[in-house]
Design a protein around this motif. Sequence first.
Motif, PDB file in Angstrom:
ATOM      1  N   THR A 127       0.794  -1.230   0.000  1.00  0.00           N
ATOM      2  CA  THR A 127       0.000   0.000   0.000  1.00  0.00           C
ATOM      3  C   THR A 127       0.827   1.281   0.000  1.00  0.00           C
ATOM      4  N   THR A 128       2.160   1.177   0.100  1.00  0.00           N
ATOM      5  CA  THR A 128       2.996   2.374   0.085  1.00  0.00           C
ATOM      6  C   THR A 128       4.164   2.174  -0.875  1.00  0.00           C
ATOM      7  N   VAL A 129       4.948   3.237  -1.055  1.00  0.00           N
ATOM      8  CA  VAL A 129       6.162   3.138  -1.870  1.00  0.00           C
ATOM      9  C   VAL A 129       7.397   3.092  -0.977  1.00  0.00           C
ATOM     10  N   GLY A 130       7.178   2.775   0.296  1.00  0.00           N
ATOM     11  CA  GLY A 130       8.298   2.682   1.222  1.00  0.00           C
ATOM     12  C   GLY A 130       8.658   4.029   1.812  1.00  0.00           C
ATOM     13  N   ARG A 131       9.927   4.135   2.199  1.00  0.00           N
ATOM     14  CA  ARG A 131      10.414   5.359   2.841  1.00  0.00           C
ATOM     15  C   ARG A 131      11.488   6.023   1.987  1.00  0.00           C
ATOM     16  N   ILE A 132      11.823   7.240   2.357  1.00  0.00           N
ATOM     17  CA  ILE A 132      12.758   8.034   1.563  1.00  0.00           C
ATOM     18  C   ILE A 132      14.128   7.368   1.518  1.00  0.00           C
ATOM     19  N   HIS A 133      14.799   7.467   0.369  1.00  0.00           N
ATOM     20  CA  HIS A 133      16.134   6.909   0.169  1.00  0.00           C
ATOM     21  C   HIS A 133      17.175   7.666   1.005  1.00  0.00           C
ATOM     22  N   PRO A 134      18.299   7.038   1.275  1.00  0.00           N
ATOM     23  CA  PRO A 134      19.377   7.749   1.979  1.00  0.00           C
ATOM     24  C   PRO A 134      19.797   9.021   1.230  1.00  0.00           C
ATOM     25  N   HIS A 135      20.118  10.047   1.988  1.00  0.00           N
ATOM     26  CA  HIS A 135      20.639  11.316   1.453  1.00  0.00           C
ATOM     27  C   HIS A 135      19.654  12.054   0.556  1.00  0.00           C
ATOM     28  N   VAL A 175       3.148   8.081  10.321  1.00  0.00           N
ATOM     29  CA  VAL A 175       4.043   8.454  11.411  1.00  0.00           C
ATOM     30  C   VAL A 175       5.390   7.743  11.340  1.00  0.00           C
ATOM     31  N   ASP A 176       5.450   6.633  10.602  1.00  0.00           N
ATOM     32  CA  ASP A 176       6.701   5.891  10.467  1.00  0.00           C
ATOM     33  C   ASP A 176       7.492   6.281   9.218  1.00  0.00           C
ATOM     34  N   GLY A 177       6.977   7.262   8.458  1.00  0.00           N
ATOM     35  CA  GLY A 177       7.688   7.734   7.281  1.00  0.00           C
ATOM     36  C   GLY A 177       7.351   7.014   5.997  1.00  0.00           C
ATOM     37  N   GLY A 208      -0.287  12.247   7.628  1.00  0.00           N
ATOM     38  CA  GLY A 208      -1.547  11.635   7.233  1.00  0.00           C
ATOM     39  C   GLY A 208      -2.408  12.474   6.326  1.00  0.00           C
ATOM     40  N   THR A 209      -1.984  13.706   6.049  1.00  0.00           N
ATOM     41  CA  THR A 209      -2.762  14.615   5.200  1.00  0.00           C
ATOM     42  C   THR A 209      -2.218  14.601   3.786  1.00  0.00           C
ATOM     43  N   GLN A 210      -3.107  14.600   2.822  1.00  0.00           N
ATOM     44  CA  GLN A 210      -2.693  14.567   1.421  1.00  0.00           C
ATOM     45  C   GLN A 210      -2.182  15.917   0.940  1.00  0.00           C
ATOM     46  N   GLY A 211      -1.144  15.882   0.114  1.00  0.00           N
ATOM     47  CA  GLY A 211      -0.611  17.085  -0.503  1.00  0.00           C
ATOM     48  C   GLY A 211       0.297  16.696  -1.650  1.00  0.00           C
ATOM     49  N   GLU A 212       0.966  17.684  -2.249  1.00  0.00           N
ATOM     50  CA  GLU A 212       1.890  17.376  -3.340  1.00  0.00           C
ATOM     51  C   GLU A 212       3.242  16.981  -2.771  1.00  0.00           C
ATOM     52  N   LEU A 213       3.834  15.958  -3.380  1.00  0.00           N
ATOM     53  CA  LEU A 213       5.119  15.416  -2.944  1.00  0.00           C
ATOM     54  C   LEU A 213       6.276  16.175  -3.591  1.00  0.00           C
TER      55      LEU A 213
END
Length: 366
Positions: free
Chosen positions: A181-189, A247-249, A205-210
Amino acid sequence: LDAITLDKDDPINIQFTSGTTGSPKGASLSHYNIVNNAHFVTATMNFTDSDKLCIPVPFYHCFGMVMGTLGCVTKGAAMIVPGEGFDPTQTLQAVSDEQCTALFGVPTMFVAELALPNFETYDLSHLRTGIMAGAPCPAEVMRRVQARMNMREVTIAYGMTETSPVSFQSDVDDPLEQRCTTVGRIHPHVEVKIVDDTGQVVPVGTQGELLTHGYSVMQGYWGDDQKNADSIVDGWMLTGDLATMDVDGYVAITGRVKDMICRGGENIYPREIEEFLYTDPDIATAQVFGIPDDRFGEIVCAWIVPTANARITAESVREFCKKNIAHFKVPAEIRIKQEIPMTVTGKPQKFVMRDEMIQEINAIKP
């Protein structure tokens, strides 16, 4: 060329985007951009020189070039090339014959492989990991890949050509729910923020532009200063994608800013409806988009490709929707198709579908 004249920040290639929303644009990528991204992608999959990666995605695209070939080079892993172009039979035959431990592909490739009538005859027992990326990955397709292709440690990767390409990736040991259900978490650096229409960071938890920021952001679009100014603000790359972060990124991509449908004052996100449609085992591919409407402003359309031997109709799909989702999200126009317009890299082209539907609707108006 004398190596002493090279610099890590020199452009190494002008990488063209896939053209999912219109004309491809040339992103200038440096040595620094792609070598580091290749390393982190395969490091996330715990690649070593014992791994064998089957690469059925094009080498002229970031998926094959950076994540695939260059990613293998950074670890000394073997590259297995199943054919000149993608063919599901050739791909699974190569995985079987070469005892590949990893496989790359966009969702439509995995759907085609799973649909092969002789799927069970291929030896996929050595598969361990891989990447499903390049387009939104339906959760149901991800579950099938894990369950039927032995890819217990398959990862989801998200990014764009303009960011070399990967910004987010799931870990091999992330729980099933996070990987589905997600694309995981941000890559290093790499940094991330999700903002509202005014550019302010939204609550968890709020939607917005990435937006993303860091070493992986391109130098710019080749020869297009206006697009650069519109796309990169203070070093932050505007992805054009809508997302939420927990909350876990973990980040979930909820749609495209430009794809949002406004029907009679209700904001509708095609990705949500597509995810629902994929829960029907008779649906192989689902694409949802909006077209103009005199009464509602926009209405919801869906193009459906059924699985082999499935007997579905527009009406049966509509009834399935009516029983399970809000009435205003039920597609007003449904078409059963043999195939979906795709880029050469296997990404759906919604602008082509939209144009065809508008022409069709206008042709039958009194």
